[in-house]
Design a protein around this motif. Structure first.
Motif, PDB file in Angstrom:
ATOM      1  N   HIS A 210     -16.593   2.907 -26.396  1.00  0.00           N
ATOM      2  CA  HIS A 210     -15.787   1.700 -26.599  1.00  0.00           C
ATOM      3  C   HIS A 210     -15.134   1.199 -25.312  1.00  0.00           C
ATOM      4  CE1 HIS A 210     -15.833   3.083 -30.902  1.00  0.00           C
ATOM      5  NE2 HIS A 210     -15.993   1.786 -31.078  1.00  0.00           N
ATOM      6  N   GLN A 211     -15.520   1.742 -24.189  1.00  0.00           N
ATOM      7  CA  GLN A 211     -14.838   1.417 -22.937  1.00  0.00           C
ATOM      8  C   GLN A 211     -15.450   0.207 -22.230  1.00  0.00           C
ATOM      9  OE1 GLN A 211     -14.594   4.856 -20.402  1.00  0.00           O
ATOM     10  NE2 GLN A 211     -13.596   6.110 -21.955  1.00  0.00           N
ATOM     11  N   GLU A 212     -14.595  -0.500 -21.505  1.00  0.00           N
ATOM     12  CA  GLU A 212     -15.065  -1.562 -20.624  1.00  0.00           C
ATOM     13  C   GLU A 212     -15.706  -0.924 -19.390  1.00  0.00           C
ATOM     14  OE1 GLU A 212     -11.754  -4.039 -19.693  1.00  0.00           O
ATOM     15  OE2 GLU A 212     -11.619  -4.885 -21.716  1.00  0.00           O
ATOM     16  N   VAL A 213     -16.488  -1.706 -18.671  1.00  0.00           N
ATOM     17  CA  VAL A 213     -17.035  -1.178 -17.419  1.00  0.00           C
ATOM     18  C   VAL A 213     -15.869  -0.945 -16.466  1.00  0.00           C
ATOM     19  CG1 VAL A 213     -19.255  -2.354 -17.712  1.00  0.00           C
ATOM     20  CG2 VAL A 213     -17.431  -3.477 -16.434  1.00  0.00           C
ATOM     21  N   SER A 214     -16.007   0.032 -15.592  1.00  0.00           N
ATOM     22  CA  SER A 214     -14.908   0.398 -14.704  1.00  0.00           C
ATOM     23  C   SER A 214     -14.702  -0.645 -13.607  1.00  0.00           C
ATOM     24  CB  SER A 214     -15.193   1.755 -14.061  1.00  0.00           C
ATOM     25  OG  SER A 214     -16.292   1.652 -13.170  1.00  0.00           O
ATOM     26  N   GLU A 215     -13.520  -0.608 -12.985  1.00  0.00           N
ATOM     27  CA  GLU A 215     -13.247  -1.501 -11.859  1.00  0.00           C
ATOM     28  C   GLU A 215     -14.204  -1.215 -10.707  1.00  0.00           C
ATOM     29  OE1 GLU A 215      -9.206  -1.406 -10.646  1.00  0.00           O
ATOM     30  OE2 GLU A 215      -8.392  -1.954 -12.614  1.00  0.00           O
ATOM     31  N   THR A 216     -14.533   0.056 -10.526  1.00  0.00           N
ATOM     32  CA  THR A 216     -15.481   0.415  -9.467  1.00  0.00           C
ATOM     33  C   THR A 216     -16.841  -0.211  -9.720  1.00  0.00           C
ATOM     34  OG1 THR A 216     -14.389   2.510  -8.958  1.00  0.00           O
ATOM     35  CG2 THR A 216     -16.718   2.339  -8.392  1.00  0.00           C
ATOM     36  N   PHE A 217     -17.302  -0.132 -10.959  1.00  0.00           N
ATOM     37  CA  PHE A 217     -18.606  -0.713 -11.285  1.00  0.00           C
ATOM     38  C   PHE A 217     -18.595  -2.222 -11.052  1.00  0.00           C
ATOM     39  CE2 PHE A 217     -21.896  -2.477 -13.971  1.00  0.00           C
ATOM     40  CZ  PHE A 217     -22.975  -1.618 -13.748  1.00  0.00           C
ATOM     41  N   SER A 218     -17.542  -2.880 -11.502  1.00  0.00           N
ATOM     42  CA  SER A 218     -17.444  -4.331 -11.301  1.00  0.00           C
ATOM     43  C   SER A 218     -17.451  -4.674  -9.815  1.00  0.00           C
ATOM     44  CB  SER A 218     -16.168  -4.866 -11.956  1.00  0.00           C
ATOM     45  OG  SER A 218     -16.215  -4.703 -13.353  1.00  0.00           O
ATOM     46  N   TRP A 219     -16.776  -3.874  -9.013  1.00  0.00           N
ATOM     47  CA  TRP A 219     -16.750  -4.104  -7.574  1.00  0.00           C
ATOM     48  C   TRP A 219     -18.152  -3.975  -6.992  1.00  0.00           C
ATOM     49  CZ3 TRP A 219     -18.198  -1.764  -3.114  1.00  0.00           C
ATOM     50  CH2 TRP A 219     -17.627  -2.209  -1.917  1.00  0.00           C
ATOM     51  N   LEU A 220     -18.872  -2.941  -7.387  1.00  0.00           N
ATOM     52  CA  LEU A 220     -20.232  -2.728  -6.879  1.00  0.00           C
ATOM     53  C   LEU A 220     -21.145  -3.894  -7.248  1.00  0.00           C
ATOM     54  CD1 LEU A 220     -20.574   1.059  -7.749  1.00  0.00           C
ATOM     55  CD2 LEU A 220     -20.520   0.096  -5.436  1.00  0.00           C
ATOM     56  N   VAL A 221     -21.009  -4.376  -8.466  1.00  0.00           N
ATOM     57  CA  VAL A 221     -21.835  -5.498  -8.911  1.00  0.00           C
ATOM     58  C   VAL A 221     -21.536  -6.749  -8.093  1.00  0.00           C
ATOM     59  CG1 VAL A 221     -22.185  -7.109 -10.819  1.00  0.00           C
ATOM     60  CG2 VAL A 221     -22.231  -4.649 -11.252  1.00  0.00           C
ATOM     61  N   ARG A 222     -20.276  -6.947  -7.755  1.00  0.00           N
ATOM     62  CA  ARG A 222     -19.889  -8.161  -7.029  1.00  0.00           C
ATOM     63  C   ARG A 222     -20.192  -8.087  -5.534  1.00  0.00           C
ATOM     64  NH1 ARG A 222     -14.944  -8.630  -6.477  1.00  0.00           N
ATOM     65  NH2 ARG A 222     -14.121  -6.780  -7.554  1.00  0.00           N
ATOM     66  N   LYS A 223     -20.139  -6.880  -4.943  1.00  0.00           N
ATOM     67  CA  LYS A 223     -20.144  -6.796  -3.488  1.00  0.00           C
ATOM     68  C   LYS A 223     -21.326  -6.056  -2.858  1.00  0.00           C
ATOM     69  CE  LYS A 223     -15.304  -7.737  -2.718  1.00  0.00           C
ATOM     70  NZ  LYS A 223     -14.244  -7.656  -1.704  1.00  0.00           N
ATOM     71  N   VAL A 224     -22.104  -5.353  -3.633  1.00  0.00           N
ATOM     72  CA  VAL A 224     -23.300  -4.702  -3.086  1.00  0.00           C
ATOM     73  C   VAL A 224     -24.510  -5.508  -3.534  1.00  0.00           C
ATOM     74  CG1 VAL A 224     -24.704  -2.613  -3.041  1.00  0.00           C
ATOM     75  CG2 VAL A 224     -22.210  -2.441  -3.076  1.00  0.00           C
ATOM     76  N   PRO A 225     -25.260  -6.072  -2.591  1.00  0.00           N
ATOM     77  CA  PRO A 225     -26.380  -6.948  -2.963  1.00  0.00           C
ATOM     78  C   PRO A 225     -27.299  -6.326  -4.011  1.00  0.00           C
ATOM     79  CG  PRO A 225     -26.037  -7.017  -0.608  1.00  0.00           C
ATOM     80  CD  PRO A 225     -25.135  -5.928  -1.132  1.00  0.00           C
ATOM     81  N   HIS A 226     -27.395  -7.010  -5.140  1.00  0.00           N
ATOM     82  CA  HIS A 226     -28.319  -6.661  -6.221  1.00  0.00           C
ATOM     83  C   HIS A 226     -28.116  -5.255  -6.768  1.00  0.00           C
ATOM     84  CE1 HIS A 226     -30.480  -9.864  -3.830  1.00  0.00           C
ATOM     85  NE2 HIS A 226     -30.094 -10.435  -4.938  1.00  0.00           N
TER      86      HIS A 226
ATOM     87  N   GLN B  42     -21.592  -5.674   9.166  1.00  0.00           N
ATOM     88  CA  GLN B  42     -22.651  -6.634   9.506  1.00  0.00           C
ATOM     89  C   GLN B  42     -22.665  -7.829   8.556  1.00  0.00           C
ATOM     90  OE1 GLN B  42     -26.473  -4.724  10.004  1.00  0.00           O
ATOM     91  NE2 GLN B  42     -25.637  -3.089  11.271  1.00  0.00           N
ATOM     92  N   GLN B  43     -21.705  -7.871   7.654  1.00  0.00           N
ATOM     93  CA  GLN B  43     -21.557  -8.987   6.696  1.00  0.00           C
ATOM     94  C   GLN B  43     -22.848  -9.250   5.925  1.00  0.00           C
ATOM     95  OE1 GLN B  43     -20.017 -12.172   9.300  1.00  0.00           O
ATOM     96  NE2 GLN B  43     -17.987 -11.771   8.428  1.00  0.00           N
ATOM     97  N   ILE B  44     -23.452  -8.190   5.456  1.00  0.00           N
ATOM     98  CA  ILE B  44     -24.687  -8.308   4.675  1.00  0.00           C
ATOM     99  C   ILE B  44     -24.330  -8.613   3.227  1.00  0.00           C
ATOM    100  CG2 ILE B  44     -26.738  -7.092   3.851  1.00  0.00           C
ATOM    101  CD1 ILE B  44     -26.627  -5.406   6.408  1.00  0.00           C
ATOM    102  N   THR B  45     -24.779  -9.726   2.734  1.00  0.00           N
ATOM    103  CA  THR B  45     -24.482 -10.133   1.358  1.00  0.00           C
ATOM    104  C   THR B  45     -25.736 -10.410   0.535  1.00  0.00           C
ATOM    105  OG1 THR B  45     -24.348 -12.473   1.952  1.00  0.00           O
ATOM    106  CG2 THR B  45     -22.297 -11.182   2.072  1.00  0.00           C
ATOM    107  N   ALA B  46     -26.910 -10.130   1.097  1.00  0.00           N
ATOM    108  CA  ALA B  46     -28.153 -10.380   0.355  1.00  0.00           C
ATOM    109  C   ALA B  46     -29.201  -9.365   0.762  1.00  0.00           C
ATOM    110  CB  ALA B  46     -28.658 -11.800   0.621  1.00  0.00           C
ATOM    111  N   THR B  47     -30.154  -9.152  -0.123  1.00  0.00           N
ATOM    112  CA  THR B  47     -31.255  -8.228   0.151  1.00  0.00           C
ATOM    113  C   THR B  47     -32.434  -9.010   0.709  1.00  0.00           C
ATOM    114  OG1 THR B  47     -30.597  -6.739  -1.631  1.00  0.00           O
ATOM    115  CG2 THR B  47     -32.862  -6.573  -0.869  1.00  0.00           C
ATOM    116  N   PRO B  48     -32.895  -8.682   1.911  1.00  0.00           N
ATOM    117  CA  PRO B  48     -34.084  -9.365   2.430  1.00  0.00           C
ATOM    118  C   PRO B  48     -35.305  -8.995   1.596  1.00  0.00           C
ATOM    119  CG  PRO B  48     -33.497  -7.514   3.829  1.00  0.00           C
ATOM    120  CD  PRO B  48     -32.385  -7.651   2.833  1.00  0.00           C
ATOM    121  N   ALA B  49     -36.338  -9.802   1.702  1.00  0.00           N
ATOM    122  CA  ALA B  49     -37.549  -9.558   0.923  1.00  0.00           C
ATOM    123  C   ALA B  49     -38.064  -8.147   1.189  1.00  0.00           C
ATOM    124  CB  ALA B  49     -38.617 -10.581   1.285  1.00  0.00           C
TER     125      ALA B  49
END
Length: 660
Positions: free
Chosen positions: A371-387, A101-108
């Motif tokens: 001492h670890q960086e955030v995972s690739e999965t976490f970065s993906w979630l931050v970028r692609k799952v609204p908020h 559904q190409q949802i990229t934002a959270t409605p109010a």
């Protein structure tokens, strides 16, 4: 792009890092399934429910039970195996919906939907709801932003100006909230840069010892942190960015120090003596004074005999000289607390010899990702799952509410004292000792000195991923437990007669945290000096106000510091908001100032002291920096963030005198 991609909330969000839209999801079902397998389910399900406006997916059987944490965190908040499997299926279906559904934002969010998501994350703790709304930036009407404006109370010919002292974490929080309300203020900073402890502490290895997402403002929810425990420079950059986004950077007067402040009863103002760049002093007047100078700011360097005779280099961890090259040198680190735990692993491989002087061994909680960086999965979630980042931060907040209080509460007449304070505390002790046995296997001489002789939680517990043991086990490292007798020209002599020749001495000896407002003279009503009032036992109502000192507010004052639960940023925001509420009460009443009553402070102190006495750090046989020179625990908040939320929710008129 569908209608769902239109963001209807962004303009009102109380978040300086607000992002209107996430990236489109384009991954295949198989790729999304792999992402779900590695995701933290409660945060992901909450984000999907909000983005799809479908809270029905948050079934009762999928609620995280928030299983109490003893030593190791429970995945997904303690969800059972069956619940995890069902939750992954629901999450995968949700990600596919976001993609298709190409949802990229959270409605109010509607109020009912918000309540349902919060109930899911908190396992039905409705009493947490208001505090959690404060922490969730996508509910702007429930944020900590003031709901009133100074201009509504402005009277011709009558001005009200506040002075904020300090531009660290506390000062930025206060300045932002005051700016939102339009209250005129000045902010001064003794150093050349903002950031407080984070611009002062630049030693090797400096980083957070709390998870990064738990160390941020509700009004500045950065999503793209690179490390799970942020490095010092990352925190400094965050604070500088927050100040810039909030429009504060150009308002901070650097190199400016508060020397003294005296209350003028007739004028209802503070007369502040200020030094700027060491070029003399000037006097300015303010209606309110906000101290945001912090707790851990005054280095504590023990008075070792003949310390001045040492010909080598000496420096405290907070006063690190970056021009000093420690590589290939013989280095002594005095202390085994939080800063030593970071410095030693960072330098041991590059020095010729390392000797660590230990008085008390530290307890350490396992943190494999320290001492670890955030995972690739976490970065993906931050970028692609609204908020997702906002929901993950809130999930971190939820987990921190109960914290590990159950592990540090003392049982009366517990037979294992002073090594532990309760059955659970003793269990934690044994689990941590087992970890130490694994790390120091083959080194019994080190192991016996690595086990603390006090209860877990009685002092600050460090984060452990094995690097401390690794550093101490190195062939060129020495752990010295014999007391220091004196310094010599070339090194340090200990009580066992050993002389350690060193080139550099690093003091990882902590701070003088109970010396609040040290070096600043605050004079209140009838000429009363605040240090005379305290008599080395700093107290403040809600950690903010002091009787006899009108319109004087402390941010990060006495007893405002969580150690086994909660969020420091939350406490500092609430203290700032409480000070602003107090000023609001003054303006509404057309008063000059307000002053908290002695009775109110006495009730608050008795309440806090009684609870602190039930904790590991409050036992009579425990000595810790949480206590002041009078033996009272003056640093630690012995409750959760919920109790501080309730304590600072309103300024009660019956607990204050209004001056006219």
């Amino acid at each position: 792009m569908s209608e769902n991609s239109v963001n209807t909330l962004a303009p009102a969000a109380d978040d300086l890092f607000w992002q209107a839209n996430s990236e489109l999801i384009t991954e295949s079902d198989e790729q999304l399934a792999r992402i779900v397998d590695q995701a933290d389910l409660p945060a992901l399900l909450a984000a999907i429910a909000a983005a799809t406006s479908n809270t029905a997916i948050l079934a009762e059987e999928l609620r995280p039970p928030l299983t109490p944490v003893d030593t190791k965190n429970h995945p997904h908040g303690g969800m059972g195996e069956e619940a995890v499997l069902k939750g992954k299926a629901v999450a995968l279906s949700g990600l596919i919906q976001l993609r298709d559904q190409q949802i990229t934002a959270t409605p109010a969010l509607q109020p009912q939907a918000a309540e349902e998501i919060l109930a899911y994350l908190s396992n039905g703790h409705s009493e947490w709801a208001d505090m959690l709304k404060h922490e969730l930036s996508i509910l702007p009407e429930n944020s900590g932003a003031p709901t009133w404006q100074y201009e509504d109370f402005a009277v011709a010919g009558k001005e009200f100006t506040a002075l904020i002292v300090g531009s660290g974490v506390a000062g930025i929080a206060a300045a932002h909230r005051f700016a939102q309300a339009g209250v005129p203020f000045e902010i001064i900073e003794a150093s050349a840069r903002l950031g407080g402890t984070w611009q002062k502490n630049k030693y090797p290895g400096v980083r957070l010892d709390t998870p990064t997402f738990g160390y941020s403002y509700s009004f500045a929810q950065k999503a793209d942190w690179p490390h799970q425990f942020a490095q010092g420079e990352e925190v400094r950059e965050y604070l500088e960015t927050v100040a810039a986004k909030a429009g504060l950077s150009g308002k901070i007067q650097y190199g400016t120090r508060l020397i003294s402040a005296t209350w003028d009863e007739a004028a209802g103002q503070w007369e502040a003596v200020i030094s700027q760049d060491g070029n003399g002093v000037e006097t300015r007047r303010f209606n309110a004074l906000i101290s945001a100078s912090g707790q851990l700011d005054i280095p504590n360097i023990p008075e070792f005999p003949n310390r001045d005779k040492f010909a080598g280099i000496q420096m405290h961890s907070q006063e690190w000289d970056s021009s000093v090259d420690w590589r290939g040198k013989k280095v002594a680190v005095i202390g085994t607390g939080a800063s030593a735990y970071q410095i030693v692993p960072a330098i041991y491989q590059d020095v010729e010899e390392l000797v660590v002087f230990q008085r008390n061994a530290p307890w350490m909680l396992p943190a494999p990702a320290y001492h670890q960086e955030v995972s690739e999965t976490f970065s993906w979630l931050v970028r692609k799952v609204p908020h997702y980042a906002q929901w993950f931060r809130l999930w971190t907040t939820v987990l921190g509410i109960p914290g590990r209080f159950h592990t540090v509460r003392a049982e009366e007449n517990w037979p294992q004292a002073p090594l532990s304070v309760s059955r659970k505390n003793h269990q934690v002790r044994e689990e941590l000792i087992d970890l130490l046995r694994e790390q120091f296997e083959g080194h019994p001489d080190l192991l016996k000195h690595a086990i603390p002789s006090y209860p877990p939680g009685a002092k600050r517990m460090l984060r452990d991923n094995g690097v401390w043991a690794q550093a101490l086990k190195a062939e060129h490292s020495t752990l010295e437990v014999s007391p220091i007798v004196e310094f010599t020209e070339t090194g340090i002599m200990t009580a066992d007669g050993v002389h350690h020749e060193v080139d550099i001495v690093i003091y990882a000896t902590g701070f003088k945290p109970s010396d609040y407002l040290d070096g600043i003279e605050i004079v209140g009503r009838e000429g009363l000096r605040i240090h005379d009032y305290w008599q080395a036992d700093a107290r403040a109502h809600n950690g903010v106000t002091v009787p006899g000192f009108p319109n004087f507010f402390m941010v990060y004052g006495p007893n405002v510091g969580g150690v086994v639960a909660g969020s420091l940023h939350f406490m500092l925001e609430r203290a700032s908001e409480y000070a602003l509420k107090a000023i609001h009460e003054v303006l509404k009443r057309d008063a000059k100032a307000l002053s908290v009553t002695q009775e109110a402070l006495d009730r608050f102190t008795a309440w806090v002291d009684a609870e602190n006495r039930q904790m590991a750090w409050g036992q009579p046989y425990v000595k810790t920096w949480y206590q002041n020179s009078k033996g009272r625990v003056s640093q630690v908040w012995p409750f959760t963030n919920i109790e501080y939320w309730e304590a600072t929710e309103s300024v009660r008129p019956d607990e204050h005198e209004f001056l006219r």
